[in-house]
Scaffold this motif. Structure first.
Motif, PDB file in Angstrom:
ATOM      1  N   GLN A 184      21.466  15.649   4.547  1.00  0.00           N
ATOM      2  CA  GLN A 184      21.459  14.636   3.489  1.00  0.00           C
ATOM      3  C   GLN A 184      20.093  14.535   2.842  1.00  0.00           C
ATOM      4  O   GLN A 184      19.975  14.402   1.633  1.00  0.00           O
ATOM      5  N   LYS A 185      19.073  14.600   3.663  1.00  0.00           N
ATOM      6  CA  LYS A 185      17.699  14.505   3.147  1.00  0.00           C
ATOM      7  C   LYS A 185      17.425  15.662   2.185  1.00  0.00           C
ATOM      8  O   LYS A 185      16.767  15.484   1.159  1.00  0.00           O
ATOM      9  N   MET A 186      17.944  16.829   2.529  1.00  0.00           N
ATOM     10  CA  MET A 186      17.671  17.999   1.683  1.00  0.00           C
ATOM     11  C   MET A 186      18.505  18.011   0.416  1.00  0.00           C
ATOM     12  O   MET A 186      18.101  18.577  -0.589  1.00  0.00           O
ATOM     13  N   THR A 187      19.670  17.397   0.451  1.00  0.00           N
ATOM     14  CA  THR A 187      20.551  17.493  -0.716  1.00  0.00           C
ATOM     15  C   THR A 187      20.481  16.283  -1.633  1.00  0.00           C
ATOM     16  O   THR A 187      20.929  16.347  -2.763  1.00  0.00           O
ATOM     17  N   THR A 188      19.928  15.161  -1.129  1.00  0.00           N
ATOM     18  CA  THR A 188      19.883  13.969  -1.969  1.00  0.00           C
ATOM     19  C   THR A 188      18.820  14.142  -3.052  1.00  0.00           C
ATOM     20  O   THR A 188      17.677  14.442  -2.752  1.00  0.00           O
ATOM     21  N   SER A 189      19.263  13.956  -4.281  1.00  0.00           N
ATOM     22  CA  SER A 189      18.295  14.098  -5.370  1.00  0.00           C
ATOM     23  C   SER A 189      17.737  12.719  -5.711  1.00  0.00           C
ATOM     24  O   SER A 189      18.467  11.737  -5.721  1.00  0.00           O
ATOM     25  N   GLN A 197      18.579   4.246  -5.528  1.00  0.00           N
ATOM     26  CA  GLN A 197      17.612   4.643  -4.489  1.00  0.00           C
ATOM     27  C   GLN A 197      17.905   3.923  -3.191  1.00  0.00           C
ATOM     28  O   GLN A 197      17.906   4.502  -2.106  1.00  0.00           O
ATOM     29  N   SER A 198      18.179   2.648  -3.341  1.00  0.00           N
ATOM     30  CA  SER A 198      18.447   1.824  -2.172  1.00  0.00           C
ATOM     31  C   SER A 198      19.709   2.309  -1.451  1.00  0.00           C
ATOM     32  O   SER A 198      19.734   2.427  -0.228  1.00  0.00           O
ATOM     33  N   THR A 199      20.742   2.597  -2.243  1.00  0.00           N
ATOM     34  CA  THR A 199      21.996   3.088  -1.647  1.00  0.00           C
ATOM     35  C   THR A 199      21.768   4.426  -0.964  1.00  0.00           C
ATOM     36  O   THR A 199      22.244   4.662   0.150  1.00  0.00           O
ATOM     37  N   GLN A 200      21.014   5.307  -1.663  1.00  0.00           N
ATOM     38  CA  GLN A 200      20.735   6.630  -1.089  1.00  0.00           C
ATOM     39  C   GLN A 200      19.997   6.483   0.241  1.00  0.00           C
ATOM     40  O   GLN A 200      20.316   7.142   1.225  1.00  0.00           O
ATOM     41  N   SER A 201      19.016   5.584   0.232  1.00  0.00           N
ATOM     42  CA  SER A 201      18.224   5.390   1.431  1.00  0.00           C
ATOM     43  C   SER A 201      19.093   4.886   2.577  1.00  0.00           C
ATOM     44  O   SER A 201      18.952   5.304   3.726  1.00  0.00           O
ATOM     45  N   MET A 202      20.031   3.981   2.229  1.00  0.00           N
ATOM     46  CA  MET A 202      20.910   3.439   3.262  1.00  0.00           C
ATOM     47  C   MET A 202      21.867   4.514   3.785  1.00  0.00           C
ATOM     48  O   MET A 202      22.089   4.656   4.989  1.00  0.00           O
ATOM     49  N   MET A 203      22.420   5.298   2.836  1.00  0.00           N
ATOM     50  CA  MET A 203      23.372   6.343   3.232  1.00  0.00           C
ATOM     51  C   MET A 203      22.693   7.402   4.092  1.00  0.00           C
ATOM     52  O   MET A 203      23.307   7.990   4.970  1.00  0.00           O
ATOM     53  N   LEU A 204      21.411   7.650   3.798  1.00  0.00           N
ATOM     54  CA  LEU A 204      20.660   8.650   4.549  1.00  0.00           C
ATOM     55  C   LEU A 204      20.667   8.324   6.039  1.00  0.00           C
ATOM     56  O   LEU A 204      20.668   9.219   6.881  1.00  0.00           O
ATOM     57  N   LYS A 249       8.301  12.712   0.266  1.00  0.00           N
ATOM     58  CA  LYS A 249       8.162  11.332   0.711  1.00  0.00           C
ATOM     59  C   LYS A 249       9.146  10.481  -0.073  1.00  0.00           C
ATOM     60  O   LYS A 249       9.139  10.473  -1.298  1.00  0.00           O
ATOM     61  N   SER A 250       9.993   9.796   0.656  1.00  0.00           N
ATOM     62  CA  SER A 250      11.007   9.009  -0.052  1.00  0.00           C
ATOM     63  C   SER A 250      10.371   7.743  -0.597  1.00  0.00           C
ATOM     64  O   SER A 250       9.476   7.151   0.000  1.00  0.00           O
ATOM     65  N   THR A 251      10.823   7.358  -1.789  1.00  0.00           N
ATOM     66  CA  THR A 251      10.289   6.164  -2.419  1.00  0.00           C
ATOM     67  C   THR A 251      10.859   4.951  -1.717  1.00  0.00           C
ATOM     68  O   THR A 251      12.047   4.848  -1.507  1.00  0.00           O
TER      69      THR A 251
END
Lengths: 311, 424
Positions: A184-189, A197-204, A249-251
């Motif tokens: 997920q970390k590699m594929t999330t744009s 961003q918040s949703t992505q971070s949570m899904m990660l 580095k994730s925001t």
């Protein structure tokens, strides 16, 4: 649901997904040294190969979407008072760029029937009681060689009984969780939208934790599928983007503050674009950010003027 | 793929037409309303996970409740229910009055629970024997109950039970004061029928080679002329000495053998998962006499009237094969009944009764395989063998279904005599 439709859906599911999966798994078992673990690994690689066009399409779509973020911001600024025009222009921009906003969902949607089908196939091909073995006889193709003779399958692989959950309750859940996180970390744009961003971070974090927990109760054969599928996904991504997304580095997501309806669109986006370069991966990102700042400054001046007139 | 992409595109258009896009003005208005929080999403995902786990988790994987197998002896029908009880039903009394038919019921205490029973009980002069699968298939239990017990609950002193480290799927067999039973641990056990003492055990090739689950024995043993014949999932049919459990000979097939072997004279006939029915010469160390290939597994045991062998297959067909056939000979007749057949048929006079898994009971003429009467449709699936008092006994047979209903069918009148629901 109408019983006719229910039967139709059951038939489509059984004949279109379940039976081919069961027969593939049993055939691979027969030719791969009567080893169910190897059969699942080969089957997973095959599935990933078949869905490679979709995966590549997903990656292209995500990159294109990422590249369109600055233009999208511009459009929002330009047509912020004309919503229908904004919608039209956005669609036109997507069409011109050959981007489909829902295009990223394809491979994910494809995965679900595979997971469910594989779960059912594993339970049925590795029967633990006579009832399931009787049911299996009806699923085997008479024209596929070796499949009838191969039953019952030996479900032992390394320390696992593939028909049952990992006895350690630790190793496979950890492997599934870790590999899902890496993939997920590699594929999330990265996204410019703080909410996204918040949703992505949570899904990660949510997806690996959820799959890890499910692994504790599901047959370890399914866990093996998840791990191999994730590893193949990570390698595919590596050949396209390298390891850079993994170490990006994730925001830190900013919590969206409640705002008046009119300000909802502009305010969080402004914060994000000022927050950092992760939102724009294109080469001219710095220039765009500068132009965004100046545009947002103009917007703020305009809105202040509007408020003073109103008061 | 092109078609899928086209559907995908039209879905996107449709989504925009409904104005549910995040870029759409309507959805922007919606943003000002209270939105779905992350916690809601989190709770939703967790709920979905729980539902998925509940629907498809560990319980489903290992659960099995048995097939309500029946054995009739002297007009009394013995069965093990899906609730873990053992029932003795008087068939004639049930013909007259439903309430009068229950002779006795064995309801074991919690620490002696029976588990799932798949194989039919073996009935001797003093005892009946039942094999079961307990603890989700990890262990097996063999119990002996007095035939003429008076109490429904008290365990008689001379009744016994044995726990075996492997589930018992096939039924036990009685011979010369011994009860023989195969287990999933890869061993055939011989116990003294009177006191349950172990006399001998026989280990299969699968167990010796440690072939995982392929060592399992699901076949009910058959005894003839001092030899015990049984199949195993290691692909062998075994012949072992009844006296001491030593191996006489073995025959390897290309698939698991779970059928109950049939012995007619010196011929041993059995089916395999390699889709073949085999006939071996027991007097010549199991030399192959002939084999016949069908389209699916042989699960139900073959039966014979002394001239022909009748074998039901999972391909939904019944095959009639002369005992003295050659390898290339076509079957005498074939009757297609459609659904898969795992229940061993019975012979009543010159008629053959076959039940498909879907619960359709057909009466076939053994001379040409024609279906004589309109098939009777039972309410539930049938997987356990049918039981009768032999070809020359009363013209009726008994069947237990997967939902715990025991049914008696009068073959002469071709109608149900009685049904007993064994589950509470």
């Amino acid at each position: 649901m109408d019983p006719i439709f229910a039967n139709l859906f059951t038939d489509i599911w059984n004949q279109g997904i379940l039976r081919p999966m069961i027969n593939s798994l049993v055939f691979l078992y027969a030719v791969l040294f009567s080893n169910m673990g190897l059969s699942i690994i080969a089957f997973t690689i095959f599935i990933r190969l078949v869905t490679t066009p979709l995966t590549l399409r997903q990656i292209r779509q995500m990159r294109a979407m990422s590249g369109l973020q600055p233009k999208l911001q511009e459009l929002r600024e330009k047509y912020k008072d004309d919503k229908s025009k904004l919608s039209q222009e956005t669609m036109r921009m997507y069409r011109q760029a050959g981007v489909n906003p829902l295009g990223c969902l394809g491979p994910m949607v494809i995965q679900f029937p595979i997971w469910i089908g594989l779960f059912q196939a594993l339970v049925q091909t590795l029967p633990t009681n006579p009832d399931r073995l009787v049911a299996l006889s009806d699923k085997l193709y008479s024209w596929v060689p070796f499949v009838h003779e191969a039953i019952p399958l030996n479900s032992d692989f390394l320390w696992l009984n593939l028909a049952e959950p990992d006895p350690t309750n630790l190793v496979m859940p950890l492997l599934v969780g870790a590999s899902t996180w890496v993939q997920q970390k590699m594929t999330t744009s990265p996204s410019a939208d703080p909410r996204q961003q918040s949703t992505q971070s949570m899904m990660l974090w949510m997806m690996p934790i959820m799959l890890g927990l499910l692994t504790m109760t599901f047959p370890s054969g399914l866990a093996l599928y998840w791990v191999v599928s994730n590893v193949v996904g990570v390698l595919t991504q590596y050949f396209i983007t390298g390891w850079e997304p993994l170490f990006r580095k994730s925001t830190a997501p900013t919590a969206p503050t409640p705002a008046p309806a009119a300000a909802v669109d502009s305010q969080p986006q402004e914060e994000t674009s000022e927050n950092g370069g992760t939102t724009d991966t294109s080469s001219d990102g710095q220039d765009r950010r500068r132009s965004h700042r100046s545009r947002h400054a103009r917007t703020r001046r305009r809105s202040r003027r509007g408020r003073s007139r109103g008061s | 793929m092109i078609r899928l992409l086209a559907i995908h595109k039209s879905l996107v258009k449709w989504a925009f037409s409904l104005k549910i896009s995040p870029l759409n003005p309507i959805s922007r208005k919606m943003r000002s309303r209270p939105r779905l929080s992350q916690w809601h999403l989190l709770a939703g995902i967790a709920l979905l996970a729980i539902v998925l786990t509940g629907c498809t988790g560990r319980d489903v994987i290992g659960s099995a409740r048995g097939w309500t197998p029946v054995t009739v002896s002297d007009g009394i029908v013995y069965t093990a229910t899906r609730d873990g009880d053992v029932l003795a039903l008087d068939s004639q009394a049930l013909d007259r009055d439903e309430d009068a038919g229950n002779v006795w019921k064995y309801d074991p205490p919690k620490d002696r629970e029976l588990g799932a029973v798949f194989g039919p009980p073996a009935v001797g002069e003093k005892f009946i024997f039942i094999g079961s699968s307990t603890n989700d298939g990890d262990t097996g239990k063999l119990i002996a109950l007095r035939k003429d017990r008076e109490s429904s609950r008290r365990i008689e002193e001379d009744e016994w039970d044995k726990v075996i480290p492997g589930a018992i799927i096939g039924g036990p067999t009685l011979a010369q004061g011994m009860v023989l039973v195969g287990s999933e641990d890869g061993k055939l056990y011989a116990f003294d029928a009177e006191n349950g003492e172990r006399i001998w055990t026989f280990a299969t090739e699968g167990l010796k080679r440690d072939k995982g689950k392929e060592k399992r024995i699901w076949s009910t043993p058959t005894v003839a002329d001092g030899a015990v014949y049984f199949g195993a999932m290691d692909d062998y049919l075994y012949a072992v000495s009844l006296d001491d459990g030593s191996e006489l000979w073995k025959f390897e097939t290309d698939g698991a053998v779970i059928t109950t072997p049939l012995v007619v004279g010196t011929k041993v006939i059995f089916g395999s998962f390699d889709r073949k029915l085999y006939a071996l010469d027991a007097s010549d160390n199991g030399r192959l006499l002939w084999s016949f290939e069908a389209d699916n597994w042989f699960w139900a045991g073959p039966i014979s009237d002394g001239e022909m062998v009748y074998a039901a297959n999972m391909d939904g067909k019944v095959y009639a094969l002369p005992l003295d056939r050659q390898d290339d000979d076509a079957p005498e007749w074939t009757q297609k009944l459609g659904d898969i057949i795992s229940s061993t048929p019975v012979l009543i006079g010159d008629r053959l009764v076959v039940t498909t898994e879907g619960g359709i009971v057909s009466l076939l003429d053994t001379s040409d395989g024609t279906v004589e009467e309109i098939p009777i449709e039972l309410a539930n699936k049938v997987r356990a063998p049918l039981s009768s008092e032999g070809p020359d006994g009363p013209a009726r047979f008994y069947v237990g279904d997967r939902n715990g209903v025991v049914t008696s069918i009068d073959v002469e009148r071709w109608r149900l005599s009685w049904t007993v629901r064994t589950r509470e």
